[in-house]
Design a protein around this motif. Structure first.
Motif, PDB file in Angstrom:
ATOM      1  N   ALA A 170       0.832  -1.200   0.000  1.00 28.88           N
ATOM      2  CA  ALA A 170       0.000   0.000   0.000  1.00 28.88           C
ATOM      3  C   ALA A 170       0.866   1.248   0.000  1.00 28.88           C
ATOM      4  O   ALA A 170       0.588   2.220  -0.703  1.00 28.88           O
ATOM      5  N   VAL A 171       1.941   1.210   0.809  1.00 31.14           N
ATOM      6  CA  VAL A 171       2.844   2.356   0.850  1.00 31.14           C
ATOM      7  C   VAL A 171       3.481   2.560  -0.524  1.00 31.14           C
ATOM      8  O   VAL A 171       3.563   3.673  -1.041  1.00 31.14           O
ATOM      9  N   LEU A 172       3.916   1.447  -1.113  1.00 34.51           N
ATOM     10  CA  LEU A 172       4.574   1.553  -2.419  1.00 34.51           C
ATOM     11  C   LEU A 172       3.600   2.014  -3.485  1.00 34.51           C
ATOM     12  O   LEU A 172       3.940   2.806  -4.359  1.00 34.51           O
ATOM     13  N   GLN A 173       2.358   1.516  -3.381  1.00 36.11           N
ATOM     14  CA  GLN A 173       1.356   1.880  -4.379  1.00 36.11           C
ATOM     15  C   GLN A 173       1.088   3.363  -4.383  1.00 36.11           C
ATOM     16  O   GLN A 173       0.905   3.963  -5.436  1.00 36.11           O
ATOM     17  N   SER A 174       1.098   3.938  -3.187  1.00 40.07           N
ATOM     18  CA  SER A 174       0.803   5.363  -3.127  1.00 40.07           C
ATOM     19  C   SER A 174       1.896   6.149  -3.830  1.00 40.07           C
ATOM     20  O   SER A 174       1.719   7.287  -4.203  1.00 40.07           O
ATOM     21  N   VAL A 175       3.058   5.525  -3.994  1.00 41.65           N
ATOM     22  CA  VAL A 175       4.169   6.206  -4.631  1.00 41.65           C
ATOM     23  C   VAL A 175       4.347   5.770  -6.080  1.00 41.65           C
ATOM     24  O   VAL A 175       4.522   6.577  -6.977  1.00 41.65           O
ATOM     25  N   TYR A 176       4.285   4.451  -6.284  1.00 47.03           N
ATOM     26  CA  TYR A 176       4.642   3.934  -7.603  1.00 47.03           C
ATOM     27  C   TYR A 176       3.445   3.502  -8.431  1.00 47.03           C
ATOM     28  O   TYR A 176       3.584   3.187  -9.594  1.00 47.03           O
ATOM     29  N   GLY A 208      -4.788   4.898   0.460  1.00 44.57           N
ATOM     30  CA  GLY A 208      -4.549   4.680   1.880  1.00 44.57           C
ATOM     31  C   GLY A 208      -4.890   5.935   2.649  1.00 44.57           C
ATOM     32  O   GLY A 208      -4.773   7.044   2.138  1.00 44.57           O
ATOM     33  N   ALA A 209      -5.328   5.783   3.897  1.00 46.87           N
ATOM     34  CA  ALA A 209      -5.703   6.946   4.683  1.00 46.87           C
ATOM     35  C   ALA A 209      -4.473   7.756   5.063  1.00 46.87           C
ATOM     36  O   ALA A 209      -3.360   7.250   5.068  1.00 46.87           O
ATOM     37  N   ASP A 210      -4.670   9.011   5.368  1.00 43.54           N
ATOM     38  CA  ASP A 210      -3.635   9.894   5.908  1.00 43.54           C
ATOM     39  C   ASP A 210      -2.369   9.932   5.065  1.00 43.54           C
ATOM     40  O   ASP A 210      -1.277   9.973   5.592  1.00 43.54           O
ATOM     41  N   SER A 211      -2.487   9.867   3.796  1.00 46.14           N
ATOM     42  CA  SER A 211      -1.230   9.921   3.065  1.00 46.14           C
ATOM     43  C   SER A 211      -1.390  10.782   1.828  1.00 46.14           C
ATOM     44  O   SER A 211      -2.483  11.083   1.377  1.00 46.14           O
ATOM     45  N   THR A 246      -1.495   0.477  14.012  1.00 46.62           N
ATOM     46  CA  THR A 246      -1.168   1.279  12.833  1.00 46.62           C
ATOM     47  C   THR A 246       0.337   1.271  12.647  1.00 46.62           C
ATOM     48  O   THR A 246       1.108   1.299  13.592  1.00 46.62           O
ATOM     49  N   LEU A 247       0.713   1.184  11.401  1.00 48.20           N
ATOM     50  CA  LEU A 247       2.124   1.187  11.063  1.00 48.20           C
ATOM     51  C   LEU A 247       2.338   2.335  10.105  1.00 48.20           C
ATOM     52  O   LEU A 247       1.490   2.613   9.262  1.00 48.20           O
ATOM     53  N   SER A 248       3.451   3.001  10.246  1.00 48.38           N
ATOM     54  CA  SER A 248       3.716   4.046   9.275  1.00 48.38           C
ATOM     55  C   SER A 248       4.968   3.678   8.512  1.00 48.38           C
ATOM     56  O   SER A 248       5.873   3.031   9.021  1.00 48.38           O
ATOM     57  N   GLY A 249       4.961   4.069   7.274  1.00 44.82           N
ATOM     58  CA  GLY A 249       6.122   3.764   6.461  1.00 44.82           C
ATOM     59  C   GLY A 249       6.309   4.872   5.467  1.00 44.82           C
ATOM     60  O   GLY A 249       5.374   5.587   5.110  1.00 44.82           O
ATOM     61  N   ALA A 267      10.146  12.429   1.360  1.00 45.90           N
ATOM     62  CA  ALA A 267       9.567  11.095   1.298  1.00 45.90           C
ATOM     63  C   ALA A 267       8.071  11.179   1.547  1.00 45.90           C
ATOM     64  O   ALA A 267       7.602  12.042   2.271  1.00 45.90           O
ATOM     65  N   VAL A 268       7.364  10.271   0.925  1.00 45.84           N
ATOM     66  CA  VAL A 268       5.924  10.233   1.134  1.00 45.84           C
ATOM     67  C   VAL A 268       5.656   9.355   2.343  1.00 45.84           C
ATOM     68  O   VAL A 268       5.985   8.182   2.350  1.00 45.84           O
ATOM     69  N   GLU A 269       5.106   9.953   3.377  1.00 44.47           N
ATOM     70  CA  GLU A 269       4.854   9.217   4.618  1.00 44.47           C
ATOM     71  C   GLU A 269       3.429   8.673   4.575  1.00 44.47           C
ATOM     72  O   GLU A 269       2.492   9.398   4.285  1.00 44.47           O
ATOM     73  N   THR A 270       3.309   7.390   4.813  1.00 45.84           N
ATOM     74  CA  THR A 270       1.994   6.775   4.746  1.00 45.84           C
ATOM     75  C   THR A 270       1.723   6.003   6.033  1.00 45.84           C
ATOM     76  O   THR A 270       2.588   5.299   6.534  1.00 45.84           O
ATOM     77  N   THR A 271       0.527   6.178   6.564  1.00 45.57           N
ATOM     78  CA  THR A 271       0.148   5.413   7.740  1.00 45.57           C
ATOM     79  C   THR A 271      -0.883   4.376   7.317  1.00 45.57           C
ATOM     80  O   THR A 271      -1.860   4.707   6.653  1.00 45.57           O
ATOM     81  N   VAL A 272      -0.626   3.134   7.652  1.00 55.69           N
ATOM     82  CA  VAL A 272      -1.569   2.075   7.288  1.00 55.69           C
ATOM     83  C   VAL A 272      -1.959   1.301   8.531  1.00 55.69           C
ATOM     84  O   VAL A 272      -1.172   1.128   9.450  1.00 55.69           O
TER      85      VAL A 272
END
Ligand SMILES: Nc1ncnc2c1ncn2[C@@H]1O[C@H](COP(=O)(O)OP(=O)(O)OP(=O)(O)O)[C@@H](O)[C@H]1O
Ligand SMILES: [Mg+2]
Lengths: 226, 491
Positions: free
Chosen positions: B47-53, B251-254, B410-413, B440-445
């Motif tokens: 999910a973190v990668l998707q928000s970026v790539y 993803g939320a909050d990103s 919750t994990l952030s990456g 960096a794009v910070e994402t909380t999942v």
């Protein structure tokens, strides 16, 4: 008809070689009742193992009818035991987790009978030893004499040619001993069994037609009683 | 007989059944929880990668910047005399620059054709990652009527107000520096690449007909912070763009990969990068061929950096990566050790059970049971004990997974933004505003541990396997018992 020809059985004990049977030659006709006596360690149980196809002799020949026990493979010996030989043991050797009825049925398991046929024959066998109403009991819920009756039912349910008993009354009091011996003798007469009993008890041995003595692996004939 | 005997043994020797089953259950529950949490962490990483790539990006291609060459001064503002409008003693200056981040190199768009032509590539799209920097301010005119100097200010904040007044002669000046990231992408193929993972929160996304027009789609959180909305306009590189839509990360909050998205051809023209790209996003035809495809692409594009999703996953940092390594190291080892212990317990108890039942099996052999029948009985008991353990383990494991999902940690990456892939190696801020692009794009999942049928299947398989191992060792022991054991007097 048992034929033993120069049967020797040696065990490799930890330190030395034990000769349990030493060149025993013997024949036992069908339908005979034989008592085997002798001192402890004399080789009685070893002889019974040879007769019961539980083990092969180190040398010599053992035959039962046309089966050569000394040369059959393990699985053929198991088959022979399943069809022709019944065993009764001193300490009954019932399966503790199975009921009386199920214990009797274990003897029929290798014969490939249908479940209801197996059940019916086991019930009949239990009835013939006077335990028709104890089929659902576990061994621990039965007295010693009753357990030995179940064991006899288990030995006889397959209609064997031979019944072998190693000290069948050794763990029982005198009254029970006589009951069990009466039962065995009745079956012997009615079914034309070959009955071979190992015993220390001369009261038991006295009932047999023929008495054999084994001492240090050598067999000698006792008085033939008719 | 088999079934009756089996049932009686399991029921009447409950202690043994319970101990073996509980051991197996613990191991299997652990395997399920570790597997599910691990899958959850992986999808969180995805999910973190998707928000970026973007969705479905298997391989991403970029080119790191060469060392800055002397004389080249990108990122500098130059104001000559006459720049700006003087009024009432001050000159108002406003200049906007749109250029690639100095940490990446724009490469020729023909490389995209090379990629597309490579067999094993299902889809590929190229993007141009840019940074728009705006300098606006007022300078007092009394110092010669002109103001010269570089607008470079230390630091990498997107907006800063340098001190007014001072010994540099710029006393009384007031200026503002602002930068945001702009991503030029092919409006005809937004299904691959950064825009594939976003959700439209307002207006519309870019479409094929937007090529060549000055329209922009904004990241919704950037739009909020910059007080922009659909229907409004934004100045990019001195050109006015109409805002046609807002997008948000799934993803939320990103935030999404870039602040602003515009058609690729417009971005190329405006930034003076005609026919150039900074990134290519590739979807492989088959997921199993990603590594070999990446190798092929590396050979085809010798100067490029070719990263697979696995390479990208390792770039994810934060508590997510801690969780990931915790699960893959501690979790895996723990479940392997507990599994081995459970198997060992099952084997030892089965062996001791067979030893205890020496006379029982001897008797059965004496009355004519074949070795096969006895081995089958012992193995059957073990397999059923394993299966009971498996069922309990699945229930306990599912409860464990349920607890994880109810707690929902919750994990952030964070992953380095696509707009500045390779920025980590760059010189950073200090001379310009480009550093903003490397944020960096910070994402909380929220960690959600999924339970798949495959995991349940694995659990059942392990339970049966444990039972079979214990059963075959126990059965082997039982098969070696002599039938003469039946005649042995009671111990
Ligand atoms: N499996 C074995 N390994 C080694 N020696 C054995 C084994 N079985 C029997 N023996 C030895 O063979 C000899 C005969 O044993 P056997 O059990 O036949 O005697 P027995 O007459 O039945 O004695 P008891 O009246 O005590 O039952 C003994 O010396 C015994 O120690
Ligand atoms: Mg003996």
């Amino acid at each position: 008809m048992y034929e033993l020809n120069a049967v020797t059985k040696t065990y490799n004990a930890t330190k030395r070689k034990v000769t349990a049977l030493n060149a025993v030659s013997l024949s036992i006709p069908d339908g005979q009742m034989v008592a085997i006596q002798g001192p402890t360690g004399g080789g009685k149980s070893t002889l019974l193992q040879m007769l019961g196809a539980l083990d092969r002799p180190t040398s010599g020949e053992v035959t039962l009818g046309d089966s050569s026990i000394s040369s059959l493979a393990d699985n053929r010996l198991a088959e022979l035991r399943a069809r022709k030989i019944g065993f009764v043991f001193q300490s009954f050797n019932l399966i503790p987790t199975l009921t009386a009825q199920e214990n009797v049925e274990t003897a029929l398991a290798p014969l490939g009978l249908k479940a209801d046929e197996r059940r019916r024959r086991a019930q009949d066998a239990l009835a013939s030893v006077g335990l028709a109403d104890r089929g659902t009991h576990l061994p621990a819920e039965l007295s010693g004499g009753q357990q030995q009756r179940v064991a006899i039912a288990r030995a006889l349910v397959k209609d064997p040619e031979v019944l072998l008993a190693d000290e069948p009354t050794g763990a029982l009091d005198e009254a029970t001993r006589d009951e069990i011996m009466d039962l065995l003798e009745t079956f012997w007469r009615d079914k034309g069994l070959t009955l071979i009993i190992v015993t220390h008890d001369s009261a038991v041995a006295r009932r047999a037609e023929r008495r054999l003595y084994i001492k240090a692996g050598a067999v000698s004939e006792g008085a033939l009683v008719s | 007989m088999f079934g009756t005997y089996l049932r009686r043994e399991l029921f009447n020797r409950r202690k043994q059944t319970i101990i073996i089953s509980i051991g197996m259950a613990l191991a299997i529950a652990l395997v399920i929880v570790v597997n599910s949490v691990s899958a959850g962490v992986q999808s969180a990483q995805a999910a973190v990668l998707q928000s970026v790539y973007g969705v479905g990006t298997d391989i991403s291609i970029s080119e790191a910047a060469a060392a800055p060459t002397a004389g080249a001064t990108p990122g500098q503002f130059a104001f000559g005399s006459g720049s700006g409008a003087a009024s009432g003693g001050t000159t108002t200056l406003n200049q906007s620059r749109l250029e690639t981040s100095r940490t990446v190199t724009a490469f020729d768009a023909t490389q995209l054709d090379t990629v597309t032509a490579t067999s094993g590539v299902s889809a590929a799209t190229g993007t141009l990652a840019l940074t728009n920097s705006t300098f606006s301010g007022q300078l007092p005119t009394q110092s010669g009527g002109t103001a010269g100097g570089t607008g470079g200010a230390p630091g990498s904040d997107t907006s800063q107000t340098p001190p007014t007044g001072g010994a540099d002669g710029a006393g009384g000046s007031s200026f503002d520096v602002n930068s945001f990231t702009v991503l030029g992408l092919d409006p005809a193929s937004v299904s691959v690449g950064p825009l594939s993972a976003v959700t439209l929160s307002d207006g519309r996304s870019l479409t094929a007909t937007d090529a060549g027009t000055n329209v922009a789609v904004l990241d919704s959180s950037y739009a909020t912070s910059a007080s922009l909305a659909t229907g409004g306009t934004i100045d990019i590189g001195g050109t006015t763009f109409t805002i046609v839509g807002l997008v948000a990360s799934s993803g939320a909050d990103s935030t999404t990969a870039s602040n602003v998205y515009i058609p690729l051809d417009v971005a190329q023209t405006l930034s003076g990068n005609a026919g150039k790209l900074t990134n290519i996003f590739v979807t492989a035809a088959s997921a199993s061929d990603v590594d070999s495809l990446a190798a092929t692409l590396k050979t085809a594009l010798p100067t490029a950096t070719v990263s697979t999703e696995a390479d990208l996953a390792s770039s994810v940092s934060g508590s997510l990566s801690t969780a990931s390594s915790l699960v893959s190291n501690l979790g895996t080892w723990l479940s392997l050790i507990v599994l081995a212990a459970a198997f060992l317990i099952a084997v030892l108890f089965t062996i001791s059970g067979v030893t205890r039942r020496t006379r029982e099996f001897g008797t059965l052999k004496a009355i004519g049971w074949s070795n096969r029948r006895i081995v089958g009985q012992v193995a059957g008991e073990s397999v059923i004990q394993g299966l009971i353990g498996g069922v309990i383990g699945i229930v306990v494991g599912l409860v464990g997974v349920l607890i994880v999902n109810l707690v929902a940690p919750t994990l952030s990456g964070s992953a380095t933004s696509a707009a500045a892939t390779g920025a980590g190696a760059g010189p950073g801020g200090g001379r310009g505003f480009g550093a903003a692009a490397s944020a960096a794009v910070e994402t909380t999942v929220t960690l959600q541990a999924p339970v798949t049928l495959a995991v349940i299947g694995l659990a059942v398989l392990l339970a049966v396997l444990g039972g079979l191992i214990a059963g075959s060792i126990g059965g082997w022991r039982a098969s070696r018992l002599r039938p003469a054991e039946a005649l042995r007097s009671v111990a």
